[in-house]
Design a protein around this motif. Structure first.
Motif, PDB file in Angstrom:
ATOM      1  N   GLU A 198       0.810  -1.222   0.000  1.00  0.00           N
ATOM      2  CA  GLU A 198       0.000   0.000   0.000  1.00  0.00           C
ATOM      3  C   GLU A 198       0.844   1.273   0.000  1.00  0.00           C
ATOM      4  OE1 GLU A 198       0.822  -1.560   3.954  1.00  0.00           O
ATOM      5  OE2 GLU A 198      -0.297  -2.472   2.351  1.00  0.00           O
ATOM      6  N   SER A 199       2.167   1.134   0.024  1.00  0.00           N
ATOM      7  CA  SER A 199       3.039   2.311   0.025  1.00  0.00           C
ATOM      8  C   SER A 199       2.895   3.116  -1.264  1.00  0.00           C
ATOM      9  CB  SER A 199       4.510   1.896   0.174  1.00  0.00           C
ATOM     10  OG  SER A 199       4.747   1.266   1.409  1.00  0.00           O
ATOM     11  N   SER A 200       2.638   4.402  -1.102  1.00  0.00           N
ATOM     12  CA  SER A 200       2.591   5.314  -2.240  1.00  0.00           C
ATOM     13  C   SER A 200       4.025   5.725  -2.563  1.00  0.00           C
ATOM     14  CB  SER A 200       1.768   6.550  -1.873  1.00  0.00           C
ATOM     15  OG  SER A 200       2.025   7.592  -2.785  1.00  0.00           O
ATOM     16  N   ASP A 211       4.371   8.117   0.612  1.00  0.00           N
ATOM     17  CA  ASP A 211       4.941   7.297   1.676  1.00  0.00           C
ATOM     18  C   ASP A 211       6.447   7.091   1.533  1.00  0.00           C
ATOM     19  OD1 ASP A 211       2.401   6.924   2.833  1.00  0.00           O
ATOM     20  OD2 ASP A 211       1.990   5.253   1.484  1.00  0.00           O
ATOM     21  N   GLN A 243       0.640   4.548  -8.762  1.00  0.00           N
ATOM     22  CA  GLN A 243       1.000   5.381  -7.624  1.00  0.00           C
ATOM     23  C   GLN A 243       1.518   4.587  -6.429  1.00  0.00           C
ATOM     24  OE1 GLN A 243      -2.080   8.147  -6.667  1.00  0.00           O
ATOM     25  NE2 GLN A 243      -2.292   8.835  -8.758  1.00  0.00           N
ATOM     26  N   THR A 244       1.201   3.297  -6.375  1.00  0.00           N
ATOM     27  CA  THR A 244       1.603   2.487  -5.227  1.00  0.00           C
ATOM     28  C   THR A 244       2.339   1.231  -5.683  1.00  0.00           C
ATOM     29  OG1 THR A 244      -0.408   1.145  -5.197  1.00  0.00           O
ATOM     30  CG2 THR A 244      -0.466   3.218  -3.942  1.00  0.00           C
TER      31      THR A 244
END
Length: 82
Positions: free
Chosen positions: A26-28, A32, A64-65
């Protein structure tokens, strides 16, 4: 999926120095992980090279992630083997 995830984490780690343990699905990339657009593109080029695929530019802009990257690579690999 695990191989794709590991490859994406390896690429982000190699390009940014961020520890792999800090890189999650889930890291952007920008929010992030703090990548700028050039670094994010560099990650995608590295992933494309690793899997011998070429992602369309309009798809690249939507990534984006880490999860987005995994999904796109899965789609391209499925299409490539079909």
């Amino acid at each position: 999926v695990e191989r794709i995830r590991d490859t994406v984490r390896d690429s982000v780690n190699r390009i940014t120095g961020i520890p792999k343990t800090d890189i999650h699905d889930e890291s952007s990339f920008m929010e992030d992980l703090g990548l700028d657009s050039l670094s994010a593109l560099e990650v995608m080029v590295d992933v494309e090279y690793a899997f011998k695929i070429k992602v369309a530019e309009e798809r690249l802009q939507a990534i984006q992630t880490v999860r987005d990257t995994i999904t796109v690579v899965q789609e391209y690999l499925a299409a490539k083997s079909a």
